[in-house]
Structures are given as C-alpha cells and as structure tokens.
Design an enzyme around this catalytic site. Structure first.
Site, short mmCIF file in Angstrom:
data_model
loop_
_atom_site.label_atom_id
_atom_site.label_comp_id
_atom_site.label_asym_id
_atom_site.label_seq_id
_atom_site.Cartn_x
_atom_site.Cartn_y
_atom_site.Cartn_z
N LEU A 100 -45.65 -42.69 46.36
CA LEU A 100 -45.46 -44.10 46.00
C LEU A 100 -43.98 -44.49 45.84
O LEU A 100 -43.66 -45.67 45.83
CB LEU A 100 -46.18 -44.41 44.68
CG LEU A 100 -47.58 -45.00 44.74
CD1 LEU A 100 -48.11 -45.21 43.32
CD2 LEU A 100 -47.61 -46.31 45.50
N PRO A 127 -49.51 -36.91 40.16
CA PRO A 127 -50.10 -37.44 41.39
C PRO A 127 -49.55 -38.81 41.76
O PRO A 127 -49.28 -39.64 40.88
CB PRO A 127 -51.60 -37.53 41.04
CG PRO A 127 -51.79 -36.47 39.99
CD PRO A 127 -50.53 -36.48 39.18
N ASP A 128 -49.36 -39.03 43.04
CA ASP A 128 -48.86 -40.30 43.62
C ASP A 128 -47.37 -40.54 43.39
O ASP A 128 -46.81 -41.49 43.95
CB ASP A 128 -49.63 -41.51 43.09
CG ASP A 128 -51.09 -41.51 43.48
OD1 ASP A 128 -51.47 -40.72 44.36
OD2 ASP A 128 -51.86 -42.30 42.90
N SER A 129 -46.72 -39.71 42.59
CA SER A 129 -45.34 -40.02 42.20
C SER A 129 -44.39 -40.07 43.38
O SER A 129 -43.55 -40.99 43.48
CB SER A 129 -44.84 -39.00 41.17
OG SER A 129 -44.91 -37.68 41.69
#
Length: 340
Positions: free
Chosen positions: A179, A174-176
């Site tokens: 971001l 997640p968020d990789s």
C-alpha cells in the site's frame, strides 16, 4: 649402642596435603565435564527447536481468538454457533493490534499466547498490525503514533524473546509495503519497518514482511519494496495473500517469481479463505470458502501455508459486513459450508 626407633610407616604413599589437592582437582575436572555436557545438551535442544516453518508446522488455535470469544454470544445448535466453534478450533494466526492489545498489555498477551503454544506443542503465529497510518485511512484505518509504535514493538519483542523454546512466526504489518506507493509514504514505511525488524529478531523467531498478492502489485515492484528494507539476514522472507482470496496455486507462482527477484527469499501463503479462489473483490465477497489447512502445502520457496486472516472476521463495512476485524457469524457459516 644406640637403638634407633623403627621408622613409622605411613598408610598412604604420599603426603596428605598432596592427596587432598589432587582429589580437589579431580572434582573440579568432573564438574567441568558435567557442565560441558549440560551445555552441549542445551545447545542441541535449542538448535533442534530453532527451525523455520515447514510443511507439518501447526500453529496454536488461541483461546483469545475472536471466534472463541464470540461463542458466548451465540446460541448453541445454530449454524452460526457450529461454524464459529469449528473455526475457533482451527490453527490460526493471532492479530496483535493496538485496539485489542494496547500499550502496556502487549508483552503479557504474547507471553500468554506463547505459553498456550508450549502447552499444546505447537508454534505461535502472530500478525503485527499497528503501523502509523495503517491502511491509509481505509476500512482498517488506525495505528499508533511513531513513538508509541516503537514502544509497542519493544513490548511485543519482550514477549517473543521470553519464549526461545517456542517456534514463533511473525507476519509483520500486512499491506504495509504493497500500500505504501498508494499512500505516498514509502520512505517512512521503510524506516518504520526496518526499526521493527531490528527489535523483533530473536531466537526461533521467523519474520515475514508484506509481499502483497498475485493480483495486486507487480512482482518486480513488490521485490523492490522488500529489497529496500535491506534486512535480508534479519527476515525469513515475505507473506502473500494475507486477508485475500486468491487460490493457492496462483500464490505459489507469484511467490516463486518474487523469490527469484529477491535472491531466494522464502514465503508464507495465506490460505485461510482461498478455497474458491477470488472473484476480484477483496472486501467480504460472497461465495468464498476456507482454503487448505495450515501446514499442508510448501516447497523449496514457500515454507508452508497458514491461516493468517481469521476466517469469519469482517474485511470492513462493505457487502453487508460489520467493521473491519469484527466477528461476523454469517460469514463464518458461508466460508465453512463445505467443511462440516
């Protein structure tokens, strides 16, 4: 006159060697047929079980969840205990992190989780969260060195592949991707995620990569990041709203927009804390609620919704919360105030 002996009448109308040969061949044919039937049955079971997530999919509520483990430190009968006990019973994704399941232990953890899913007749949902430079040094900073990360992913894959009969949902980092532009490491992230996808794929394993959420990265930019992975055949699609609070209706609209840009990719929407929608704050905002139970929503794009972020775990040291990922009983009480 010479008397000839009467001919000996054989009990069988053919030589014994020929009879035995034919009987042996018949036995081999029967065995081959039985083996073929067994293979067809096995193939049929595997085919029926290897289905993607959908409305009605229920994931296991892990015995190892932080909610379940927190109960020992809480006093029975208190609001904190009741809220935590309620959340411990809910089907929720288990987060595999190097802090909780380090190198050398990841395979056994996944094997145990898969066994729990098998025993309860449920699917297994895991979020893998150990990428190098994780969270760009923010509240969830950490992750493994790149070489160690590759080894850790191999260990996780070994546990997943050991349970082909269990439906396994993988929310990968997640968020990789969302971001990555902010972190300035897009190319590095793409390479690391490609390698992880190649290792994690297997029978009855459905991989969803990071899709951000509806109030973060614009859909066109997010689609370009996902498309750069170049792993359409190896992943099912993307996950949105992971660890966020947006209402499910907003996320469905966003998922459809993103899917259209990606040529029909499928989605998972996190509704673990979406019940009151977002107030614009992503880190332990007040007044939020748990959302729709997993497996209750879905359409032609969104395979279904899941509780990916475990409600009750802190987002970080903000708005009075403890460190990211730590169980926060007060948050559990607030999130479940209308549930029981």
């Amino acid at each position: 006159m010479t008397v000839r002996p009467a001919p000996v009448r054989r009990r069988f109308g053919m030589p014994r060697w020929l009879l035995f040969t034919l009987l042996g061949l018949a036995a081999l044919v029967i065995l081959a047929i039985l083996a073929g039937v067994g293979s067809l049955i096995t193939w049929g079971v595997q085919t029926l079980s290897a289905r993607p997530p959908a409305v009605g999919t229920t994931v296991v509520a892990p015995d190892e969840s932080k909610a379940a483990r927190a109960l020992d430190a809480l006093e029975e009968g208190t609001p904190e205990y009741e809220a935590t006990a309620y959340l411990a019973e809910q089907p929720t994704t288990y987060w595999l992190t190097p802090e909780e399941d380090p190198l050398g232990e990841a395979t056994s953890r996944v094997t145990t989780l898969a066994a729990e899913a098998r025993d309860t007749g449920t699917a297994l949902s895991v979020a893998i969260y150990g990428l190098p430079g994780r969270d760009c040094g923010n509240f969830s900073a950490g992750g493994l060195a790149e070489e160690d990360y590759a080894t850790w992913i191999e260990e996780i894959a070994r546990g997943l592949n050991a349970a082909p009969d269990v439906q396994k949902i993988v929310i990968l980092e997640p968020d990789s991707l969302a971001l990555a532009p902010e972190c300035g490491n897009v190319e590095e992230r793409i390479r690391q995620l490609r390698n992880a996808i190649d290792r994690l794929g297997g029978t009855n394993t459905w991989i969803y990569v990071d899709g951000g959420h509806s109030n973060w990265v614009p859909a066109a930019e997010m689609a370009a990041l996902i498309d750069a992975l170049d792993r359409d055949d190896a992943i099912r699609g993307f996950a949105t709203n992971v660890s966020n609070y947006n209402h499910s209706t907003e996320e469905f609209v966003y998922a459809h927009e993103l899917s259209d840009l990606l040529g029909g990719a499928h989605a998972i929407v996190d509704t673990s804390r979406s019940g009151a929608g977002s107030n614009g704050d992503w880190c332990n905002p007040s007044g939020r609620l748990i959302g729709e139970p997993g497996g209750t929503l879905g359409d032609e794009v969104v395979d279904t919704n899941l509780w990916v972020k475990p409600p009750g775990e802190s987002d970080g040291t903000c708005n009075g919360g403890p460190a990211a990922g730590v169980w926060w009983p007060e948050a559990a009480v607030e999130l479940t105030r209308e549930a029981h």
